[in-house]
Motif scaffolding. Structure first.
Motif, PDB file in Angstrom:
ATOM      1  N   ALA A   1       0.819  -1.651   0.185  1.00 15.09           N
ATOM      2  CA  ALA A   1      -0.152  -0.363   0.326  1.00 15.09           C
ATOM      3  C   ALA A   1       0.923   1.530   0.047  1.00 15.09           C
ATOM      4  CB  ALA A   1      -0.951   0.176   0.747  1.00 15.09           C
ATOM      5  N   SER A   2       0.492   1.874  -1.128  1.00 10.73           N
ATOM      6  CA  SER A   2       1.216   2.909  -0.876  1.00 10.73           C
ATOM      7  C   SER A   2      -0.086   4.899  -0.246  1.00 10.73           C
ATOM      8  CB  SER A   2       1.004   4.122  -2.334  1.00 10.73           C
ATOM      9  OG  SER A   2       1.540   2.984  -3.105  1.00 10.73           O
ATOM     10  N   GLY A   3      -0.797   4.248   0.821  1.00  7.18           N
ATOM     11  CA  GLY A   3      -1.694   5.191   1.399  1.00  7.18           C
ATOM     12  C   GLY A   3      -0.962   5.855   2.849  1.00  7.18           C
ATOM     13  N   ASP A   4      -1.956   6.638   3.221  1.00 11.68           N
ATOM     14  CA  ASP A   4      -1.365   7.146   4.089  1.00 11.68           C
ATOM     15  C   ASP A   4      -2.579   6.759   5.235  1.00 11.68           C
ATOM     16  OD1 ASP A   4       0.852   9.366   3.208  1.00 11.68           O
ATOM     17  OD2 ASP A   4      -1.008  10.535   2.849  1.00 11.68           O
ATOM     18  N   TYR A   5      -3.399   5.873   4.498  1.00  9.64           N
ATOM     19  CA  TYR A   5      -4.180   4.998   5.560  1.00  9.64           C
ATOM     20  C   TYR A   5      -4.489   4.432   4.799  1.00  9.64           C
ATOM     21  CZ  TYR A   5      -5.297   9.702   7.839  1.00  9.64           C
ATOM     22  OH  TYR A   5      -5.371  11.132   8.433  1.00  9.64           O
ATOM     23  N   VAL A   6      -5.178   3.001   5.417  1.00  9.86           N
ATOM     24  CA  VAL A   6      -5.269   1.435   4.681  1.00  9.86           C
ATOM     25  C   VAL A   6      -6.801   1.150   5.087  1.00  9.86           C
ATOM     26  CG1 VAL A   6      -5.122  -0.577   4.069  1.00  9.86           C
ATOM     27  CG2 VAL A   6      -3.109   0.511   4.397  1.00  9.86           C
ATOM     28  N   ALA A   7      -7.747   1.078   4.644  1.00 12.09           N
ATOM     29  CA  ALA A   7      -9.314   0.768   4.317  1.00 12.09           C
ATOM     30  C   ALA A   7      -9.199  -1.159   4.066  1.00 12.09           C
ATOM     31  CB  ALA A   7     -10.405   1.416   4.059  1.00 12.09           C
ATOM     32  N   TRP A   8     -10.329  -1.634   5.118  1.00 14.34           N
ATOM     33  CA  TRP A   8     -10.532  -3.386   4.272  1.00 14.34           C
ATOM     34  C   TRP A   8     -11.449  -3.054   3.661  1.00 14.34           C
ATOM     35  CZ3 TRP A   8     -10.490  -7.205   9.283  1.00 14.34           C
ATOM     36  CH2 TRP A   8     -11.002  -8.171   8.860  1.00 14.34           C
ATOM     37  N   LEU A   9     -11.955  -4.009   2.491  1.00 11.94           N
ATOM     38  CA  LEU A   9     -12.313  -4.019   2.139  1.00 11.94           C
ATOM     39  C   LEU A   9     -13.155  -6.072   1.884  1.00 11.94           C
ATOM     40  CD1 LEU A   9     -15.737  -3.584   1.205  1.00 11.94           C
ATOM     41  CD2 LEU A   9     -14.699  -2.798  -1.647  1.00 11.94           C
ATOM     42  N   SER A  10     -14.066  -6.887   2.639  1.00  7.78           N
ATOM     43  CA  SER A  10     -14.293  -7.573   2.451  1.00  7.78           C
ATOM     44  C   SER A  10     -14.487  -8.137   0.890  1.00  7.78           C
ATOM     45  CB  SER A  10     -15.061  -8.746   3.117  1.00  7.78           C
ATOM     46  OG  SER A  10     -14.248  -8.867   4.421  1.00  7.78           O
ATOM     47  N   SER A  11     -14.702  -8.951   0.247  1.00  5.75           N
ATOM     48  CA  SER A  11     -14.693  -8.980  -1.375  1.00  5.75           C
ATOM     49  C   SER A  11     -16.750  -9.015  -1.119  1.00  5.75           C
ATOM     50  CB  SER A  11     -13.883 -10.162  -2.302  1.00  5.75           C
ATOM     51  OG  SER A  11     -13.766 -11.577  -1.232  1.00  5.75           O
ATOM     52  N   ASP A  12     -17.125  -9.725  -0.495  1.00  7.54           N
ATOM     53  CA  ASP A  12     -18.235  -9.640  -0.737  1.00  7.54           C
ATOM     54  C   ASP A  12     -19.403  -8.621  -0.105  1.00  7.54           C
ATOM     55  OD1 ASP A  12     -17.580 -10.274   1.650  1.00  7.54           O
ATOM     56  OD2 ASP A  12     -18.387 -12.590   2.199  1.00  7.54           O
TER      57      ASP A  12
ATOM     58  N   ALA B   1      -7.175  10.490  14.904  1.00 11.43           N
ATOM     59  CA  ALA B   1      -6.815   9.201  14.871  1.00 11.43           C
ATOM     60  C   ALA B   1      -6.183   8.255  13.823  1.00 11.43           C
ATOM     61  CB  ALA B   1      -8.390   8.917  14.786  1.00 11.43           C
ATOM     62  N   PHE B   2      -5.573   7.452  14.750  1.00  8.18           N
ATOM     63  CA  PHE B   2      -4.391   6.219  14.241  1.00  8.18           C
ATOM     64  C   PHE B   2      -5.479   5.075  13.409  1.00  8.18           C
ATOM     65  CE2 PHE B   2      -0.913   8.653  16.097  1.00  8.18           C
ATOM     66  CZ  PHE B   2      -0.640   8.156  15.397  1.00  8.18           C
ATOM     67  N   ILE B   3      -6.647   5.332  13.622  1.00  7.02           N
ATOM     68  CA  ILE B   3      -7.635   4.129  13.636  1.00  7.02           C
ATOM     69  C   ILE B   3      -9.263   4.929  13.864  1.00  7.02           C
ATOM     70  CG2 ILE B   3      -7.201   2.857  15.482  1.00  7.02           C
ATOM     71  CD1 ILE B   3      -8.247   0.275  14.071  1.00  7.02           C
ATOM     72  N   SER B   4     -10.104   3.908  13.280  1.00  8.16           N
ATOM     73  CA  SER B   4     -11.247   4.330  13.785  1.00  8.16           C
ATOM     74  C   SER B   4     -12.155   3.016  13.205  1.00  8.16           C
ATOM     75  CB  SER B   4     -12.575   5.687  12.988  1.00  8.16           C
ATOM     76  OG  SER B   4     -12.266   5.292  11.634  1.00  8.16           O
ATOM     77  N   HIS B   5     -13.989   3.078  13.834  1.00  7.62           N
ATOM     78  CA  HIS B   5     -14.320   1.816  12.462  1.00  7.62           C
ATOM     79  C   HIS B   5     -15.833   3.008  12.898  1.00  7.62           C
ATOM     80  CE1 HIS B   5     -16.136   0.145  17.140  1.00  7.62           C
ATOM     81  NE2 HIS B   5     -15.600   1.302  17.113  1.00  7.62           N
ATOM     82  N   THR B   6     -16.831   2.673  12.265  1.00  6.05           N
ATOM     83  CA  THR B   6     -17.923   3.313  11.889  1.00  6.05           C
ATOM     84  C   THR B   6     -19.206   2.212  11.721  1.00  6.05           C
ATOM     85  OG1 THR B   6     -18.053   2.168   9.606  1.00  6.05           O
ATOM     86  CG2 THR B   6     -16.768   4.234   9.876  1.00  6.05           C
ATOM     87  N   ASN B   7     -20.466   2.443  11.748  1.00  2.00           N
ATOM     88  CA  ASN B   7     -21.769   1.853  11.885  1.00  2.00           C
ATOM     89  C   ASN B   7     -22.137   0.714  10.584  1.00  2.00           C
ATOM     90  OD1 ASN B   7     -24.458   0.485  13.044  1.00  2.00           O
ATOM     91  ND2 ASN B   7     -24.686   1.902  13.973  1.00  2.00           N
ATOM     92  N   PHE B   8     -23.064  -0.122  10.152  1.00  3.14           N
ATOM     93  CA  PHE B   8     -23.063  -0.389   9.178  1.00  3.14           C
ATOM     94  C   PHE B   8     -24.080  -0.954   9.034  1.00  3.14           C
ATOM     95  CE2 PHE B   8     -21.374  -3.626  11.813  1.00  3.14           C
ATOM     96  CZ  PHE B   8     -22.050  -4.869  12.087  1.00  3.14           C
ATOM     97  N   HIS B   9     -25.122  -1.416   7.929  1.00  4.17           N
ATOM     98  CA  HIS B   9     -25.971  -2.229   7.660  1.00  4.17           C
ATOM     99  C   HIS B   9     -25.446  -3.756   7.344  1.00  4.17           C
ATOM    100  CE1 HIS B   9     -28.184   1.944   7.203  1.00  4.17           C
ATOM    101  NE2 HIS B   9     -27.780   1.996   5.484  1.00  4.17           N
ATOM    102  N   VAL B  10     -26.768  -4.293   7.561  1.00  2.02           N
ATOM    103  CA  VAL B  10     -26.843  -6.005   7.084  1.00  2.02           C
ATOM    104  C   VAL B  10     -27.539  -6.281   5.936  1.00  2.02           C
ATOM    105  CG1 VAL B  10     -26.441  -8.014   7.589  1.00  2.02           C
ATOM    106  CG2 VAL B  10     -25.842  -7.108   9.520  1.00  2.02           C
ATOM    107  N   ILE B  11     -27.310  -6.776   5.114  1.00  7.27           N
ATOM    108  CA  ILE B  11     -27.243  -6.638   3.636  1.00  7.27           C
ATOM    109  C   ILE B  11     -27.718  -8.742   3.037  1.00  7.27           C
ATOM    110  CG2 ILE B  11     -26.220  -4.442   2.647  1.00  7.27           C
ATOM    111  CD1 ILE B  11     -24.057  -5.766   1.112  1.00  7.27           C
ATOM    112  N   ASN B  12     -28.568  -8.293   2.070  1.00  7.32           N
ATOM    113  CA  ASN B  12     -28.329  -9.934   1.666  1.00  7.32           C
ATOM    114  C   ASN B  12     -27.713 -10.516   0.777  1.00  7.32           C
ATOM    115  OD1 ASN B  12     -30.350  -8.927  -0.337  1.00  7.32           O
ATOM    116  ND2 ASN B  12     -31.985 -10.058   0.660  1.00  7.32           N
ATOM    117  N   ALA B  13     -27.795 -12.098  -0.174  1.00  9.11           N
ATOM    118  CA  ALA B  13     -26.795 -11.565  -1.482  1.00  9.11           C
ATOM    119  C   ALA B  13     -27.661 -10.865  -2.583  1.00  9.11           C
ATOM    120  CB  ALA B  13     -27.311 -13.566  -1.945  1.00  9.11           C
ATOM    121  N   SER B  14     -28.508 -10.420  -2.212  1.00  5.82           N
ATOM    122  CA  SER B  14     -29.362  -9.042  -2.926  1.00  5.82           C
ATOM    123  C   SER B  14     -29.204  -7.941  -3.487  1.00  5.82           C
ATOM    124  CB  SER B  14     -30.372  -9.717  -3.959  1.00  5.82           C
ATOM    125  OG  SER B  14     -30.910 -11.052  -4.265  1.00  5.82           O
ATOM    126  N   SER B  15     -28.065  -7.328  -2.280  1.00  9.47           N
ATOM    127  CA  SER B  15     -27.699  -6.347  -1.644  1.00  9.47           C
ATOM    128  C   SER B  15     -29.309  -5.250  -0.827  1.00  9.47           C
ATOM    129  CB  SER B  15     -27.124  -5.344  -2.880  1.00  9.47           C
ATOM    130  OG  SER B  15     -26.162  -6.134  -2.664  1.00  9.47           O
TER     131      SER B  15
END
Length: 239
Positions: free
Chosen positions: A76-87, A107-121
């Protein structure tokens, strides 16, 4: 000048990977670097063909999610790194809102809220993140579970110099292990209470297919995390 953000997408035989990549490419933020780490896939890689000119595609022998994340982070070349699972999916404002939040919080790290989605998004659970009112309550939740969804996390790349990378010996609980090490090292872990990620639940997800093994690994990792965070909680309760 705005900081460069790297999105790392670990990928192994996942039919949703093209949707994840599209969500990364649809971010309103720039500058952005997208690294897809193919962890020895034998199927679905062709879904990435339309996007190969817009992403960095790294191949490696199969070694698990932690090894794929570490491979992406090292490149990674970024100053910040985010992880996105492939699904999973990032909503368009995810990176923009979180960078702004982290700069405000220093902050050096943070997290957020999220929605749960199904196979059809489609959203099946709105604002599924764990709620807490203060940092002490947040730490207490770690005594019984993992309140942090990995794909909501953004980290300064510099953080890994202080706490190390993901533990590749933990196929399923490498995230919980890292959060524990970060908290033990004294880094605040602020929470942006906005649903900026679509966390997909589907029949093929690893947490369902490998549930028994995950539960056994979790017992060990969670015990280590409780041992590291417990004394911190005691100090805060007395203070």
């Amino acid at each position: 000048m705005r900081p460069l953000v790297t999105i790392v997408i670990p990928f192994f035989n996942d039919p949703y990977v093209d949707q994840a990549v599209r969500s990364a490419l649809s971010q309103t933020y720039s500058p952005l670097e997208i690294i897809v780490v193919d962890d020895g896939s034998t199927s679905c890689a062709e879904r990435l063909a339309p996007y190969r000119s817009q992403i960095y595609y790294l191949g490696k022998a199969n070694g698990g999610t932690a090894s794929a994340l570490n491979h992406g982070i090292r490149h990674a070349s970024g100053d910040y790194v985010a992880w996105l699972s492939s699904d999973d999916l990032f909503y368009p404002e995810k990176i923009s809102r979180q960078v702004q939040f982290m700069l405000e919080q220093h902050a050096f790290i943070s997290h957020t809220n999220f929605h749960v989605i199904n196979a059809s998004s489609h959203i099946t659970v709105f604002r599924a993140g764990v709620s807490f009112t203060n940092i002490l309550d947040f730490y207490r939740i770690f005594m019984n579970g993992n309140p942090v969804n990995g794909c909501t996390v953004m980290m300064k790349k510099e953080l890994f110099l202080h706490v190390g990378l993901f533990n590749e010996g933990l196929p399923y609980t490498h995230d919980l292990d890292l959060w524990g090490r970060i908290i033990q090292a004294g880094f605040p872990f602020p929470y942006l209470d906005e649903p900026l990620v679509g966390y997909r639940q589907h029949e093929g997800m690893g947490t369902i297919r490998h549930r028994a093994v995950i539960e056994q690994e979790y017992l060990i990792t969670s015990g280590n995390v409780r041992s590291s965070i417990g004394p911190l909680i005691s100090i805060m309760e007395r203070g």
